[in-house]
Design an enzyme around this catalytic site. Structure first.
Site, PDB file in Angstrom:
ATOM      1  N   GLU A  19      42.620  34.854  46.130  1.00 22.03           N
ATOM      2  CA  GLU A  19      41.267  34.408  45.795  1.00 22.03           C
ATOM      3  C   GLU A  19      41.183  34.097  44.313  1.00 22.03           C
ATOM      4  O   GLU A  19      41.627  34.889  43.478  1.00 22.03           O
ATOM      5  CB  GLU A  19      40.240  35.510  46.074  1.00 22.03           C
ATOM      6  CG  GLU A  19      39.988  35.831  47.514  1.00 22.03           C
ATOM      7  CD  GLU A  19      38.913  36.901  47.649  1.00 22.03           C
ATOM      8  OE1 GLU A  19      38.080  37.072  46.729  1.00 22.03           O
ATOM      9  OE2 GLU A  19      38.923  37.590  48.679  1.00 22.03           O
ATOM     10  N   GLU A  39      40.272  43.937  49.842  1.00 19.80           N
ATOM     11  CA  GLU A  39      40.081  44.618  48.561  1.00 19.80           C
ATOM     12  C   GLU A  39      39.828  46.118  48.723  1.00 19.80           C
ATOM     13  O   GLU A  39      38.764  46.633  48.377  1.00 19.80           O
ATOM     14  CB  GLU A  39      38.942  43.961  47.776  1.00 19.80           C
ATOM     15  CG  GLU A  39      39.239  42.523  47.403  1.00 19.80           C
ATOM     16  CD  GLU A  39      38.209  41.920  46.464  1.00 19.80           C
ATOM     17  OE1 GLU A  39      37.050  42.367  46.472  1.00 19.80           O
ATOM     18  OE2 GLU A  39      38.562  40.991  45.720  1.00 19.80           O
TER      19      GLU A  39
HETATM   20  C1  GAL Z   1      36.069  39.129  46.205  1.00 22.39           C
HETATM   21  C2  GAL Z   1      35.901  39.269  47.704  1.00 22.39           C
HETATM   22  C3  GAL Z   1      35.315  38.036  48.326  1.00 22.39           C
HETATM   23  C4  GAL Z   1      34.166  37.547  47.505  1.00 22.39           C
HETATM   24  C5  GAL Z   1      34.636  37.242  46.116  1.00 22.39           C
HETATM   25  C6  GAL Z   1      33.567  36.679  45.220  1.00 22.39           C
HETATM   26  O1  GAL Z   1      35.881  40.371  45.626  1.00 22.39           O
HETATM   27  O2  GAL Z   1      37.126  39.588  48.319  1.00 22.39           O
HETATM   28  O3  GAL Z   1      34.892  38.357  49.645  1.00 22.39           O
HETATM   29  O4  GAL Z   1      33.177  38.534  47.484  1.00 22.39           O
HETATM   30  O5  GAL Z   1      35.103  38.420  45.536  1.00 22.39           O
HETATM   31  O6  GAL Z   1      34.021  36.515  43.896  1.00 22.39           O
END
Ligand code: GAL
Ligand code: ZN
Length: 676
Positions: A309, A156
């Site tokens: 994610e 990110e």
């Molecule tokens: C994203 C990140 C992950 C985790 C996740 C939680 O921003 O890449 O490592 O923090 O959010 O929602």
């Protein structure tokens, strides 16, 4: 050589399913259970090592790969591919402690410390040196490992730093852009407020200042920040490619995220991937999500992308975090499939016991595998196997929507007619009516080749280059339909106002021009020519028709609010205000009619999503009521195996993936008609 891509992973595996896997947080006996449960859930891809720098390099120069060897071997034995991360998003405390210059500095000059994550300066040579040394060893070690299927660079990207090294890097970037100080002074308009620079050493990042900062300086700073991070990404990527030319490289985006110009980044990666966490409290979240997914598909050049994610249930970083009700996990994941995703991954596999995210949901919750959440994960993993044929299939669209990062940056600088103008909200307000009608939209940059689209919508393009405005004009002359929203075409790429009546570079094609922006407090009444009234809000313009017909006027004084102009073979629309949603729906229907494009849904139905991917028609019910969707032709639902004859009934959160059993594939554009 053609680059590897997502097809390198999906070929043979079908859709990808899995999540971030952080075994370094657990004793090794847990890993065996992880592998077994992953297999049972149908997991075929895990992202490993995102935050493992301190574990691999516990002290400067040390290397402990033995544990990671065992993790990769275990995944290989379990038939699970690994998306191996370069752990450079979160340097260990020893780096910041010994070399504080690697820590980022905010605009007030304060250093940000370790103890969280992301504490690095994108322009720090010391950070870069340590990061690349580690990446080099990681790549050397795992090149050829049978589990390695994808590289995940950092995490990110979005860091910003105002330290002296960043200022030096900014100057270097500016020298490459402008050559000399005279050109810089000209571009930044430094005769204003006595800002002339006489020596490069005087040029700094836009640090905290007493009042509004030069908008041209800010714009270049944002360009630089995106480029500086991209430069770092490229350095890691090049190293990885040298060791493993056949392994695709990605980094995870965050949707419409302001700090990085995703169009310029996507060109540099082999796989486009995204992290997406819809807000459960937002009733419009399904449509916003669709927009984000369409952006990812656009970034992937129309090809498949990876949902890197999503949350299995609640996140822990909003102030109040309700879980996803049963069925939503599946609904949201299938929404991504329908809009072009070939991989559905989660943050994270097993819920953490400690650390800042111990209350973030996971595929395997603290309560263990015998839970409703994990049961949903397993069922979803099974079901994705039934959809393997979707992988790689296109999502056809005849409508494009233009979105641009520099224009976004320039629009939202301080000192403008209204700080209520918001580039993403403007984009979304135009996207929504198309989504509600089942019209698939491709997101494209302003420089895209528009000729393949029947309709191009430009909700806002405050900053436009002569070349892009020229291409839009040519597109209309060649037979295209163009819709342009207000306050577009106002500044050039230096953020200087284009003088003359606005929007100067689009005036001819729009057949209209304006002289004054008139933001408003309350709603403004407007009237369609010979028809109904509607409200507009926030913004009006004093515009005159110059060949265009006035399609809607401000009710008060009859001035044009919406104009339509035949130019060459095509049609151009200009919208000089911000109409309420229903009126934008009316506008969308008229523009679609000009373009000869039909939606899959004949009537707008908020909450029912319809999108075609390959030969499959996806229908998704995001609403709270059961809907009955009549079908003109019988079809089979791939998800249930049941035949849908005459209609489909969708309970709340239900999804249908319909294929017509007919041996003939319908020609492109021949949509099934559905009456709701
Ligand atoms: C994203 C990140 C992950 C985790 C996740 C939680 O921003 O890449 O490592 O923090 O959010 O929602
Ligand atoms: Zn710095």
């Amino acid at each position: 050589m053609t680059r590897p891509g997502l097809h390198t992973l999906t070929g043979g595996r079908g859709l990808l399913f899995g999540g971030d896997y952080n075994p370094e947080q657990w004793p090794e006996h847990v890993w065996a259970e992880d592998a077994e449960l992953m297999r049972a859930a149908g997991v075929n891809l895990v992202t490993v090592g995102v935050f493992s720098w301190a574990r691999i390099e516990p002290e400067p120069g040390a290397r402990d790969f033995a544990w990671l060897d065992r993790v990769l071997d275990l995944m290989d034995e379990s038939g699970i591919a690994v998306d191996l991360a370069t752990p450079t998003a979160s340097p260990p405390p020893w780096l910041g402690h010994r070399r504080p210059e690697t820590l980022p500095v905010d605009e007030s000059g304060h250093r940000l410390w370790y103890g969280s994550r992301n504490q690095f300066c994108p322009s720090s040579p010391v950070y870069r040196e340590h990061a690349l040394a580690l990446v080099e060893d990681l790549a050397t070690r795992y090149a050829g490992h049978p589990a390695l299927a994808l590289w995940h660079v950092g995490n990110e990207y979005g860091q910003v730093c105002h330290c002296d090294e960043s200022a030096e890097a900014f100057r270097t970037w500016l020298k490459a852009r402008y050559g000399d100080l005279d050109a810089l002074n000209e571009a930044w308009g430094t005769t204003f407020w006595s800002q002339r620079y006489g020596d490069w050493a005087e040029v700094v990042t836009p640090r905290r200042a007493p009042y509004i900062i030069n908008p041209s300086q800010q714009l270049d700073w944002r360009r630089f920040c995106s480029d500086a991070l991209l430069d770092h990404f490229r350095a890691e990527r090049d190293l990885l490619r040298r060791h493993t030319p056949d392994i695709p490289v990605t980094t995870n985006f965050m949707g419409l995220f302001k700090p990085v110009d995703a169009w310029s980044w996507a060109r540099e990666e082999d796989v486009v991937s995204n992290d997406h966490y819809p807000d459960p409290a937002d009733p419009l979240a399904p449509a916003r999500t669709a927009l984000t997914h369409d952006l990812m598909r656009g970034l992937a050049g129309g090809g498949p992308w990876l949902l890197m994610e999503q949350a299995a249930s609640a996140v822990n970083w909003r102030p109040h975090n309700p879980p996803k009700p049963p069925g939503r996990l599946r609904l949201e994941s299938l929404q991504a499939v329908a809009r072009g995703a070939d991989g559905l991954c989660y943050f994270q596999w097993r819920a953490s016991r400690f650390g800042a995210e111990r209350f973030h949901s996971a595929m395997l919750p603290h309560a263990g595998p015998d839970t409703r959440l994990h049961a949903e994960i397993r069922a979803h993993g099974r079901e994705l196997r039934e959809l393997a044929r979707v992988a790689g299939r296109p999502v056809p669209a005849r409508v494009a929507m233009v979105f641009d990062w520099p224009s976004w940056w320039a629009l939202e600088e301080r000192g403008r007619p209204s700080d209520r103008l918001n580039a993403v909200e403007q984009l979304f307000s135009y996207y929504l009516p198309f989504w509600e009608r089942g019209v698939t939209v491709d997101l494209v940059p302003p420089s895209a080749d528009l000729t393949g689209y029947a309709l191009v919508v430009v909700p806002n393009l405050f900053l436009v280059s002569d070349a892009d405005a020229g291409a839009m004009t040519a597109y209309v002359h060649g037979g295209g339909v163009l819709v342009v929203g207000p306050f577009s075409g106002i500044v050039d790429p230096r953020a200087h106002v284009r003088t003359g009546r606005f929007p100067a570079p689009l005036r001819a094609v729009l057949g209209a021009s304006g002289e004054e922006w008139q933001p408003v407090e309350g709603p403004v009444r407007c009237r369609w020519a010979g028809g109904a009234e509607f409200d507009a809000h926030t913004w009006t313009e004093l515009v005159a028709a110059e060949g265009a017909e006035t399609v809607a006027a401000f009710a008060g004084d009859g001035r044009p609010a919406v104009l339509r102009h035949r130019a060459g073979e095509g049609v151009a629309w200009y919208v000089a205000t911000m109409p309420e949603p229903d009126a934008l729906g009316e506008l969308a229907e008229r523009a679609l009619a000009d373009a000869g494009v039909d939606g899959i849904l004949p009537e707008p139905r908020h909450g029912v999503e319809a999108v075609r991917r390959g030969e499959i028609l996806f229908l998704l019910n995001h609403g709270t009521e059961t809907v009955r969707v009549p079908l003109p032709r019988p079809a089979t639902d791939l998800l249930t195996g049941s035949a849908a004859d005459g209609h489909v009934v969708l309970a709340p959160r239900a999804v249908a993936a319909l294929v017509e059993p007919s041996p003939q594939t319908p020609p492109p554009g021949d949509d099934i008609e559905i009456t709701l």
